[in-house]
Motif scaffolding. Structure first.
Motif, PDB file in Angstrom:
ATOM      1  N   ILE A  48       0.846  -1.301   0.094  1.00  0.00           N
ATOM      2  CA  ILE A  48       0.067   0.097   0.063  1.00  0.00           C
ATOM      3  C   ILE A  48       0.896   1.268  -0.002  1.00  0.00           C
ATOM      4  O   ILE A  48       0.757   1.959  -0.798  1.00  0.00           O
ATOM      5  N   ALA A  49       1.696   1.425   0.970  1.00  0.00           N
ATOM      6  CA  ALA A  49       2.564   2.623   1.008  1.00  0.00           C
ATOM      7  C   ALA A  49       3.742   2.279   2.139  1.00  0.00           C
ATOM      8  O   ALA A  49       3.649   1.546   2.860  1.00  0.00           O
ATOM      9  N   THR A  50       4.752   3.092   1.903  1.00  0.00           N
ATOM     10  CA  THR A  50       5.882   3.003   2.844  1.00  0.00           C
ATOM     11  C   THR A  50       6.463   4.368   3.021  1.00  0.00           C
ATOM     12  O   THR A  50       6.372   5.207   2.069  1.00  0.00           O
ATOM     13  N   SER A  51       7.067   4.572   4.296  1.00  0.00           N
ATOM     14  CA  SER A  51       7.860   5.766   4.573  1.00  0.00           C
ATOM     15  C   SER A  51       9.076   5.285   4.887  1.00  0.00           C
ATOM     16  O   SER A  51       9.297   4.400   5.746  1.00  0.00           O
ATOM     17  N   THR A  52      10.118   6.432   4.799  1.00  0.00           N
ATOM     18  CA  THR A  52      11.321   6.073   5.293  1.00  0.00           C
ATOM     19  C   THR A  52      12.008   7.036   6.124  1.00  0.00           C
ATOM     20  O   THR A  52      11.705   8.167   6.275  1.00  0.00           O
ATOM     21  N   ASN A  53      13.177   6.837   6.907  1.00  0.00           N
ATOM     22  CA  ASN A  53      13.652   7.769   7.802  1.00  0.00           C
ATOM     23  C   ASN A  53      14.431   8.711   7.155  1.00  0.00           C
ATOM     24  O   ASN A  53      14.911   9.650   7.670  1.00  0.00           O
ATOM     25  N   ARG A  54      14.363   8.791   5.807  1.00  0.00           N
ATOM     26  CA  ARG A  54      15.025   9.993   5.031  1.00  0.00           C
ATOM     27  C   ARG A  54      13.747  10.540   4.511  1.00  0.00           C
ATOM     28  O   ARG A  54      14.116  11.143   3.315  1.00  0.00           O
ATOM     29  N   ASP A  55      12.686  10.492   5.070  1.00  0.00           N
ATOM     30  CA  ASP A  55      11.413  11.268   4.430  1.00  0.00           C
ATOM     31  C   ASP A  55      11.015  10.832   3.044  1.00  0.00           C
ATOM     32  O   ASP A  55      10.343  11.798   2.448  1.00  0.00           O
ATOM     33  N   THR A  56      11.342   9.849   2.627  1.00  0.00           N
ATOM     34  CA  THR A  56      10.939   9.270   1.275  1.00  0.00           C
ATOM     35  C   THR A  56       9.585   8.513   1.388  1.00  0.00           C
ATOM     36  O   THR A  56       9.478   7.894   2.336  1.00  0.00           O
ATOM     37  N   ILE A  57       8.482   8.666   0.378  1.00  0.00           N
ATOM     38  CA  ILE A  57       7.160   8.079   0.600  1.00  0.00           C
ATOM     39  C   ILE A  57       6.835   7.556  -0.581  1.00  0.00           C
ATOM     40  O   ILE A  57       7.135   8.281  -1.697  1.00  0.00           O
ATOM     41  N   ASP A  72       6.756   8.330  11.875  1.00  0.00           N
ATOM     42  CA  ASP A  72       7.459   9.230  12.998  1.00  0.00           C
ATOM     43  C   ASP A  72       8.538   8.153  13.596  1.00  0.00           C
ATOM     44  O   ASP A  72       8.328   7.337  14.276  1.00  0.00           O
ATOM     45  N   PHE A  73       9.812   8.316  12.946  1.00  0.00           N
ATOM     46  CA  PHE A  73      10.894   7.685  13.399  1.00  0.00           C
ATOM     47  C   PHE A  73      11.586   8.009  14.489  1.00  0.00           C
ATOM     48  O   PHE A  73      12.274   7.121  14.927  1.00  0.00           O
ATOM     49  N   VAL A  74      11.265   9.130  15.215  1.00  0.00           N
ATOM     50  CA  VAL A  74      11.914   9.160  16.546  1.00  0.00           C
ATOM     51  C   VAL A  74      10.862   8.395  17.577  1.00  0.00           C
ATOM     52  O   VAL A  74      11.496   7.718  18.406  1.00  0.00           O
ATOM     53  N   ASN A  75       9.445   8.254  17.435  1.00  0.00           N
ATOM     54  CA  ASN A  75       8.819   7.367  18.214  1.00  0.00           C
ATOM     55  C   ASN A  75       8.389   6.112  17.590  1.00  0.00           C
ATOM     56  O   ASN A  75       7.674   5.197  18.015  1.00  0.00           O
ATOM     57  N   LYS A  76       9.146   5.755  16.469  1.00  0.00           N
ATOM     58  CA  LYS A  76       8.989   4.542  15.703  1.00  0.00           C
ATOM     59  C   LYS A  76       7.398   4.013  15.613  1.00  0.00           C
ATOM     60  O   LYS A  76       7.119   3.062  15.716  1.00  0.00           O
ATOM     61  N   THR A  77       6.814   5.038  14.927  1.00  0.00           N
ATOM     62  CA  THR A  77       5.289   4.850  14.578  1.00  0.00           C
ATOM     63  C   THR A  77       5.141   5.177  13.554  1.00  0.00           C
ATOM     64  O   THR A  77       5.459   6.106  12.843  1.00  0.00           O
ATOM     65  N   VAL A  78       4.116   4.465  12.857  1.00  0.00           N
ATOM     66  CA  VAL A  78       3.604   4.766  11.438  1.00  0.00           C
ATOM     67  C   VAL A  78       2.205   4.750  11.318  1.00  0.00           C
ATOM     68  O   VAL A  78       1.531   3.965  12.153  1.00  0.00           O
ATOM     69  N   TYR A  79       1.453   5.873  10.719  1.00  0.00           N
ATOM     70  CA  TYR A  79       0.180   5.846  10.521  1.00  0.00           C
ATOM     71  C   TYR A  79      -0.276   5.803   9.150  1.00  0.00           C
ATOM     72  O   TYR A  79       0.475   6.261   8.157  1.00  0.00           O
ATOM     73  N   LEU A  80      -1.570   5.420   8.959  1.00  0.00           N
ATOM     74  CA  LEU A  80      -1.943   5.376   7.485  1.00  0.00           C
ATOM     75  C   LEU A  80      -3.723   6.029   7.778  1.00  0.00           C
ATOM     76  O   LEU A  80      -4.354   5.158   8.432  1.00  0.00           O
TER      77      LEU A  80
END
Length: 120
Positions: A48-57, A72-80
Motif C-alpha cells: 500500500i505505502a511506505t515511509s523511510t527515515n529519509r522522508d521518502t514516501i 514518525d521515526f523518533v517514536n517508531k510509529t507509522v500511521y495510515l
C-alpha cells in the motif's frame, strides 16, 4: 527482534475514513522504513505505502489520493489515513518495518494485522 502492534481497524461505510496506527518496539535501532500492506483471503499480500527515515514516501497507484502515510521515526510509529473507502478496500491491513540487522542485511518484520471492513 522487532515487535509491531497495529490498531485502528474496524467497520466503516463506503466513503468513510479510518486511521491505522502501528508502533514498533524491541530492537528498533537500525529501523529505516515502515509501511503498510493488505491482504484478502485467498490473495497475495499487496503493497500500500511506505515511509523511510529519509522522508521518502511511496504509494501503490490504487491508493494515491485517498490514503496518506506518515512516519514518525523518533517514536517508531507509522500511521495510515484511509479516506473515501470502497467496498474493495476490505482486507487485513499489516504493518511492516525494515531494519538493518547486525550483519548488515535488511530484514522485514510484520505486525499481526488489523481488519478493515467496508460495508453498507
Amino acid at each position: 527482534q522487532v515487535q509491531l502492534v497495529e490498531s485502528g481497524g474496524g467497520l466503516v461505510r463506503p466513503g468513510g475514513s479510518l486511521r491505522l496506527s502501528c508502533v514498533a518496539s524491541g530492537k528498533i535501532g537500525g529501523l529505516y522504513a515502515m509501511g503498510w500492506y493488505r491482504q484478502v483471503v485467498g490473495r497475495q499480500r499487496e503493497f500500500i505505502a511506505t515511509s523511510t527515515n529519509r522522508d521518502t514516501i511511496d504509494y501503490a497507484d490504487s491508493v494515491k489520493g485517498r490514503f496518506t502515510i506518515s512516519g514518525d521515526f523518533v517514536n517508531k510509529t507509522v500511521y495510515l489515513q484511509l479516506n473515501s473507502l470502497k467496498l474493495g478496500n476490505t482486507a487485513v491491513y499489516y504493518c511492516s518495518a525494515e531494519r538493518l540487522e547486525a550483519n548488515g542485511s535488511p530484514r522485514r518484520y510484520w505486525g499481526q494485522g488489523t481488519q478493515v471492513t467496508v460495508s453498507s
